[in-house]
Motif scaffolding. Sequence first.
Motif, PDB file in Angstrom:
ATOM      1  N   TRP A  35      80.427 -11.737  33.208  1.00 27.23           N
ATOM      2  CA  TRP A  35      80.774 -11.934  34.626  1.00 27.23           C
ATOM      3  C   TRP A  35      82.135 -12.618  34.705  1.00 27.23           C
ATOM      4  CZ3 TRP A  35      78.289  -9.809  38.583  1.00 27.23           C
ATOM      5  CH2 TRP A  35      76.957  -9.457  38.436  1.00 27.23           C
ATOM      6  N   TYR A  36      82.948 -12.150  35.612  1.00 25.13           N
ATOM      7  CA  TYR A  36      84.239 -12.726  35.917  1.00 25.13           C
ATOM      8  C   TYR A  36      84.329 -12.890  37.415  1.00 25.13           C
ATOM      9  CZ  TYR A  36      85.689 -11.636  31.144  1.00 25.13           C
ATOM     10  OH  TYR A  36      85.795 -11.583  29.772  1.00 25.13           O
ATOM     11  N   TYR A  93      82.802  -9.979  39.422  1.00 26.18           N
ATOM     12  CA  TYR A  93      82.813  -8.687  38.750  1.00 26.18           C
ATOM     13  C   TYR A  93      82.011  -8.764  37.451  1.00 26.18           C
ATOM     14  CZ  TYR A  93      87.002  -7.898  41.635  1.00 26.18           C
ATOM     15  OH  TYR A  93      87.889  -7.771  42.673  1.00 26.18           O
ATOM     16  N   CYS A  94      81.309  -7.688  37.136  1.00 26.97           N
ATOM     17  CA  CYS A  94      80.710  -7.570  35.815  1.00 26.97           C
ATOM     18  C   CYS A  94      81.617  -6.694  34.959  1.00 26.97           C
ATOM     19  CB  CYS A  94      79.300  -7.011  35.870  1.00 26.97           C
ATOM     20  SG  CYS A  94      79.099  -5.507  36.826  1.00 26.97           S
ATOM     21  N   LYS A  95      81.515  -6.933  33.661  1.00 31.35           N
ATOM     22  CA  LYS A  95      82.424  -6.258  32.743  1.00 31.35           C
ATOM     23  C   LYS A  95      81.750  -6.025  31.398  1.00 31.35           C
ATOM     24  CE  LYS A  95      86.203  -7.233  29.653  1.00 31.35           C
ATOM     25  NZ  LYS A  95      86.908  -8.318  28.969  1.00 31.35           N
ATOM     26  N   THR A  96      82.141  -4.910  30.766  1.00 31.07           N
ATOM     27  CA  THR A  96      81.781  -4.701  29.379  1.00 31.07           C
ATOM     28  C   THR A  96      82.942  -4.019  28.677  1.00 31.07           C
ATOM     29  OG1 THR A  96      80.025  -3.941  27.902  1.00 31.07           O
ATOM     30  CG2 THR A  96      80.727  -2.416  29.633  1.00 31.07           C
ATOM     31  N   TYR A  98      83.589  -1.005  26.027  1.00 30.81           N
ATOM     32  CA  TYR A  98      82.933   0.151  25.425  1.00 30.81           C
ATOM     33  C   TYR A  98      83.999   1.030  24.820  1.00 30.81           C
ATOM     34  CZ  TYR A  98      80.127   4.441  25.130  1.00 30.81           C
ATOM     35  OH  TYR A  98      79.479   5.561  24.695  1.00 30.81           O
ATOM     36  N   LYS A  99      83.887   1.277  23.524  1.00 33.61           N
ATOM     37  CA  LYS A  99      84.877   2.074  22.792  1.00 33.61           C
ATOM     38  C   LYS A  99      86.273   1.533  23.033  1.00 33.61           C
ATOM     39  CE  LYS A  99      82.112   6.283  22.440  1.00 33.61           C
ATOM     40  NZ  LYS A  99      82.038   7.749  22.673  1.00 33.61           N
ATOM     41  N   ASN A 100      86.391   0.201  22.914  1.00 31.36           N
ATOM     42  CA  ASN A 100      87.681  -0.499  23.003  1.00 31.36           C
ATOM     43  C   ASN A 100      88.334  -0.405  24.378  1.00 31.36           C
ATOM     44  OD1 ASN A 100      87.692  -1.371  20.264  1.00 31.36           O
ATOM     45  ND2 ASN A 100      88.253   0.704  19.675  1.00 31.36           N
ATOM     46  N   ARG A 101      87.551  -0.126  25.376  1.00 30.31           N
ATOM     47  CA  ARG A 101      88.093  -0.052  26.733  1.00 30.31           C
ATOM     48  C   ARG A 101      87.271  -0.964  27.630  1.00 30.31           C
ATOM     49  NH1 ARG A 101      88.289   5.338  30.664  1.00 30.31           N
ATOM     50  NH2 ARG A 101      88.742   4.186  32.589  1.00 30.31           N
ATOM     51  N   ASN A 102      87.964  -1.697  28.489  1.00 30.48           N
ATOM     52  CA  ASN A 102      87.293  -2.551  29.463  1.00 30.48           C
ATOM     53  C   ASN A 102      86.767  -1.726  30.628  1.00 30.48           C
ATOM     54  OD1 ASN A 102      87.882  -4.929  28.070  1.00 30.48           O
ATOM     55  ND2 ASN A 102      89.838  -5.176  29.125  1.00 30.48           N
ATOM     56  N   TYR A 103      85.531  -1.974  30.989  1.00 31.59           N
ATOM     57  CA  TYR A 103      84.938  -1.364  32.171  1.00 31.59           C
ATOM     58  C   TYR A 103      84.532  -2.478  33.134  1.00 31.59           C
ATOM     59  CZ  TYR A 103      84.812   3.163  29.891  1.00 31.59           C
ATOM     60  OH  TYR A 103      85.166   4.338  29.278  1.00 31.59           O
ATOM     61  N   TRP A 104      84.963  -2.327  34.367  1.00 35.41           N
ATOM     62  CA  TRP A 104      84.694  -3.316  35.402  1.00 35.41           C
ATOM     63  C   TRP A 104      83.854  -2.675  36.492  1.00 35.41           C
ATOM     64  CZ3 TRP A 104      86.413  -8.296  34.820  1.00 35.41           C
ATOM     65  CH2 TRP A 104      87.422  -8.517  33.880  1.00 35.41           C
TER      66      TRP A 104
END
Length: 114
Positions: A35-36, A93-96, A98-104
């Motif tokens: 979380w951000y 915002y939630c974030k992860t 995945y495959k070296n890419r940020n998803y928000w």
Amino acid sequence: VQLQASGGGLVQPGGSLRLSCAAAGLNFRLFTMGWYRQAPGKQREFVADITSNRSTNYADSVKGRFTISRDNVKRTLYLQMNSLNPEDTAVYYCKTVYKNRNYWGRGTLVTVSS
């Protein structure tokens, strides 16, 4: 990967809210989720994260007040926020990664005001 945050709203100082973030498009249980938040006129900042083995980290400003958790069956991330104060007002915002890419996820607004 899709992340959808919800649960924001208006709350009085001292109150509580629980945010949720529903995830799709990844094997949720394997990934660290975070979380951000971004307050008006400020940069986005880290709030908390939780690893695949449920190890947690918190920003000093929220330690003891916020609790991050996850439900791997529901593929949902949570943030329980207690003892809220006006300084917690922000878009969350939630974030992860995945495959070296940020998803928000699309953010959810939390407003703490009397």
